[in-house]
Write a protein that holds these residues in place. Sequence first.
Motif, PDB file in Angstrom:
ATOM      1  N   ASP A   1      25.727  15.995   5.498  1.00 10.82           N
ATOM      2  CA  ASP A   1      25.296  16.987   4.510  1.00 10.82           C
ATOM      3  C   ASP A   1      25.375  18.347   5.211  1.00 10.82           C
ATOM      4  O   ASP A   1      24.567  18.665   6.075  1.00 10.82           O
ATOM      5  N   ARG A   2      26.389  19.105   4.824  1.00 11.09           N
ATOM      6  CA  ARG A   2      26.697  20.342   5.554  1.00 11.09           C
ATOM      7  C   ARG A   2      25.625  21.411   5.398  1.00 11.09           C
ATOM      8  O   ARG A   2      25.506  22.310   6.226  1.00 11.09           O
ATOM      9  N   ILE A   3      24.885  21.332   4.321  1.00 10.83           N
ATOM     10  CA  ILE A   3      23.833  22.336   4.119  1.00 10.83           C
ATOM     11  C   ILE A   3      22.635  22.008   5.017  1.00 10.83           C
ATOM     12  O   ILE A   3      22.029  22.891   5.617  1.00 10.83           O
TER      13      ILE A   3
ATOM     14  N   CYS B   1      22.711  20.106   7.877  1.00 13.87           N
ATOM     15  CA  CYS B   1      23.054  20.018   9.304  1.00 13.87           C
ATOM     16  C   CYS B   1      22.772  21.345  10.006  1.00 13.87           C
ATOM     17  O   CYS B   1      23.201  22.403   9.569  1.00 13.87           O
TER      18      CYS B   1
ATOM     19  N   PHE C   1      28.854  22.396  15.569  1.00 16.19           N
ATOM     20  CA  PHE C   1      28.766  21.617  14.323  1.00 16.19           C
ATOM     21  C   PHE C   1      29.766  20.468  14.346  1.00 16.19           C
ATOM     22  O   PHE C   1      30.871  20.609  14.882  1.00 16.19           O
ATOM     23  N   PRO C   2      29.360  19.333  13.777  1.00 14.13           N
ATOM     24  CA  PRO C   2      30.160  18.117  13.933  1.00 14.13           C
ATOM     25  C   PRO C   2      31.493  18.144  13.169  1.00 14.13           C
ATOM     26  O   PRO C   2      31.577  18.640  12.056  1.00 14.13           O
TER      27      PRO C   2
ATOM     28  N   PRO D   1      26.200  27.029  -3.781  1.00 14.03           N
ATOM     29  CA  PRO D   1      26.608  25.658  -4.059  1.00 14.03           C
ATOM     30  C   PRO D   1      25.571  24.659  -3.557  1.00 14.03           C
ATOM     31  O   PRO D   1      24.764  24.971  -2.672  1.00 14.03           O
ATOM     32  N   THR D   2      25.604  23.470  -4.119  1.00 12.97           N
ATOM     33  CA  THR D   2      24.721  22.398  -3.667  1.00 12.97           C
ATOM     34  C   THR D   2      25.571  21.274  -3.091  1.00 12.97           C
ATOM     35  O   THR D   2      26.773  21.198  -3.336  1.00 12.97           O
ATOM     36  N   THR D   3      24.913  20.397  -2.344  1.00 11.21           N
ATOM     37  CA  THR D   3      25.623  19.268  -1.763  1.00 11.21           C
ATOM     38  C   THR D   3      26.078  18.323  -2.862  1.00 11.21           C
ATOM     39  O   THR D   3      25.317  18.015  -3.773  1.00 11.21           O
TER      40      THR D   3
ATOM     41  N   GLN E   1      25.209  28.784   4.150  1.00 14.80           N
ATOM     42  CA  GLN E   1      24.378  27.583   4.207  1.00 14.80           C
ATOM     43  C   GLN E   1      24.915  26.566   5.191  1.00 14.80           C
ATOM     44  O   GLN E   1      24.159  25.747   5.707  1.00 14.80           O
ATOM     45  N   CYS E   2      26.233  26.558   5.376  1.00 17.11           N
ATOM     46  CA  CYS E   2      26.859  25.506   6.169  1.00 17.11           C
ATOM     47  C   CYS E   2      27.419  26.130   7.436  1.00 17.11           C
ATOM     48  O   CYS E   2      28.170  27.117   7.365  1.00 17.11           O
TER      49      CYS E   2
ATOM     50  N   GLY F   1      37.225  20.729   4.423  1.00 13.57           N
ATOM     51  CA  GLY F   1      36.310  19.612   4.183  1.00 13.57           C
ATOM     52  C   GLY F   1      35.001  19.731   4.933  1.00 13.57           C
ATOM     53  O   GLY F   1      34.216  18.791   4.957  1.00 13.57           O
ATOM     54  N   ARG F   2      34.740  20.884   5.558  1.00 15.59           N
ATOM     55  CA  ARG F   2      33.536  20.951   6.375  1.00 15.59           C
ATOM     56  C   ARG F   2      32.476  21.903   5.827  1.00 15.59           C
ATOM     57  O   ARG F   2      31.606  22.374   6.560  1.00 15.59           O
TER      58      ARG F   2
ATOM     59  N   ALA G   1      29.821  22.476   2.141  1.00 15.09           N
ATOM     60  CA  ALA G   1      29.339  21.794   0.944  1.00 15.09           C
ATOM     61  C   ALA G   1      30.273  22.078  -0.226  1.00 15.09           C
ATOM     62  O   ALA G   1      30.435  21.263  -1.121  1.00 15.09           O
TER      63      ALA G   1
END
Lengths: 68, 376
Positions: free
Chosen positions: A8-10, A12, A33-34, B142-144, B285-286, B325-326, B328
Motif C-alpha cells: 500500500d503505497r500511501i 508505506c 522505498f520498496p 487518490p486512494t489506495t 502521499q507515496c 506501478g509504484r 497509489a
Amino acid sequence: MMEQLQVDRIRCDGHGLCAELLPEAISLDDWGFPILKTGAIPARLAEHARQAVDACPVLALRLAKVRS
Amino acid sequence: MPSSRHLIGELESANLLGRGGAAFPVGRKWRAVAERASGRAVVLANGAEGEPLSLKDRTLMATRPHLVIDGALLAAEAVGAPDIIIYVGAKHRAAEAAIRGALAERSNQLRSRVRMMSAPDGYVAGEESAAVHFINAGDARPTTTPPRPFERGVDGRPTLVQNVESLAMAAQIARGIDANTGLVTVSGAVRKPGLQEIDLGWTFSDVAAAAGGLARPVQAVLLGGYFGAWAPVDEVWALPIAAPSLRARGFTLGCGVVHALSEDACGVDATARIMAYLASQSARQCGPCLFGLHAIGECVRRLAARSPQASDLDRLSRWSGQLAGRGACKHPDGAAGLLGSALSVFADDFAAHQQRRCLRRSTSHPASLQPVAAVA
Ligand SMILES: Cc1cc2nc3c(=O)[nH]c(=O)nc-3n(C[C@H](O)[C@H](O)[C@H](O)COP(=O)(O)O)c2cc1C
Ligand code: SF4
Ligand code: SF4
C-alpha cells in the motif's frame, strides 16, 4: 493459487525492513522505498514473505492470492 | 433511441474508447458497473481537465452542454444509476456556467438527480479515485485501490467515472451518429493552435494542416500531453491518429493532446518544464512519487540549465525505469513514460547537455509549451 506481494503505497513509510527480511523479492530505491520483484512468490520464500509482511511497522505490505 | 442495454452493445461494436487518457473501452466499463449496480450506481462525469495542454473538455462543456448531460443520462440509465455528478474543473468557469444553464432548461425531475461539483485545481484531482475521494470527503487525493470506483465509489456505491467527451460520444452513438471523430488540442509550432474536431482516420499531417500548417520545421510531437510521450516527427507524421494505429507503435493520444516541438527548440528544456510541473503536482502521499518525481525534476532541470552533476543522465535513465506501478495512482507511471520517451527521442540532446552543450538554437522557445489560449 499463488501468492504475490503488494504494498500500500500511501501507507508505506519507507522503513525498508521488508527488504532486509526478503532481499530475494524486495529491493529499495534511492529513497528507501520498496521495489517488488514482479510475479508470484516462489514456495521456498513463502515463509520469509509472511515474516516480512508481519514485520512491516505500518501494515503496508500484504500477500495477495493471485491466479497463477 | 435504443434501449439502454442495447446501447452498451452499440458502444462495444463502435469500439468507443475513453477520452480521458487511458483509452479504456467505454461499453465494457458500463457493463462492469451495470453488473454490480443493482440500481444504486452513481455516474461521475469527469470534466476536471487538469492537463495543461488540453482544452477539449472545458470547450465541449461550454459549447455542447446538453450533449454531455444526455450522455450522462444515457449512462445512468444503462448502468442503473439514480444519481449523476458532473465534476467540472474550478477554473473552467464558462463550462460550469453552460452546464448550469443547460440543467436549468431540463425538467425538475432530471435536475433533482444531477449534482454539480467543482474540481479543485491540480493535475491529480481528475484521477478517478481522487474525484471520488473529493466528493466523499472533500479531499482530492487518490486512494489506495482496490477497491476501484466501479466497485466502491461515491457513498460506497458502484461508480462509473467517465470523461465528459466519452459521454458526449456515447450520446452521439445513441443518436446513430458515427463515433469516428475526436477532439484534439493542438499547440506548439503550428500556425493556428487550438481545438480541432478531427476524423480519427486523419494522419498527424492532416491534423497539422487543419491547425493552419506548421509555423516552423518540427522535430518531435508530444502525444497525449504531460502524461503522454514524445515521438520523433518522422515516425508518426503519416500515421492515422486513431488508437489502434498509434498503439501498434507504442503510442496513445491520451486525452487528445498534440504538441509540435520545433527543430530549433530544445527537447531537454521542454522536458524539464514538464517534469517540474508533474513533480509539483504529486499528491505527496507515496514515497516513490513524492521523492522520485522531485529528484527527477531537479535532475532534468540541472541538465537543461547545462550544469549537471557528474552522473545525472545515468541516474535519470535508471529512475525512469523504476517508477511505473509504484504509486497509489498512475501519476508516477505517466511521468516515467514521458521521461523515458524524452531520453530516447532527445538522446543526442541529453548527451550534449550532460557535456554542458546544447544542440539547438533556442533553449527556450517562446511558444514552447505555453498553454494555448482558451477557446470558449
Ligand atoms: C493523475 C491523473 C489525472 C487524471 N486527470 C483526469 C482528468 O482531468 N479528466 C479525466 O477525464 N480523466 C483524468 N484521468 C483519468 C481518470 O482516472 C479516468 O480514467 C477517466 O476519467 C475515465 O474516463 P474515460 O474512460 O472516459 O477516459 C486522470 C488520471 C490520472 C492518473
Ligand atoms: S517495511 Fe513496510 S513501511 Fe517499510 S518499506 Fe517495507 S512496506 Fe514500506
Ligand atoms: S502516486 Fe503520487 S499522485 Fe498518486 S496518490 Fe501517490 S503521491 Fe499522490
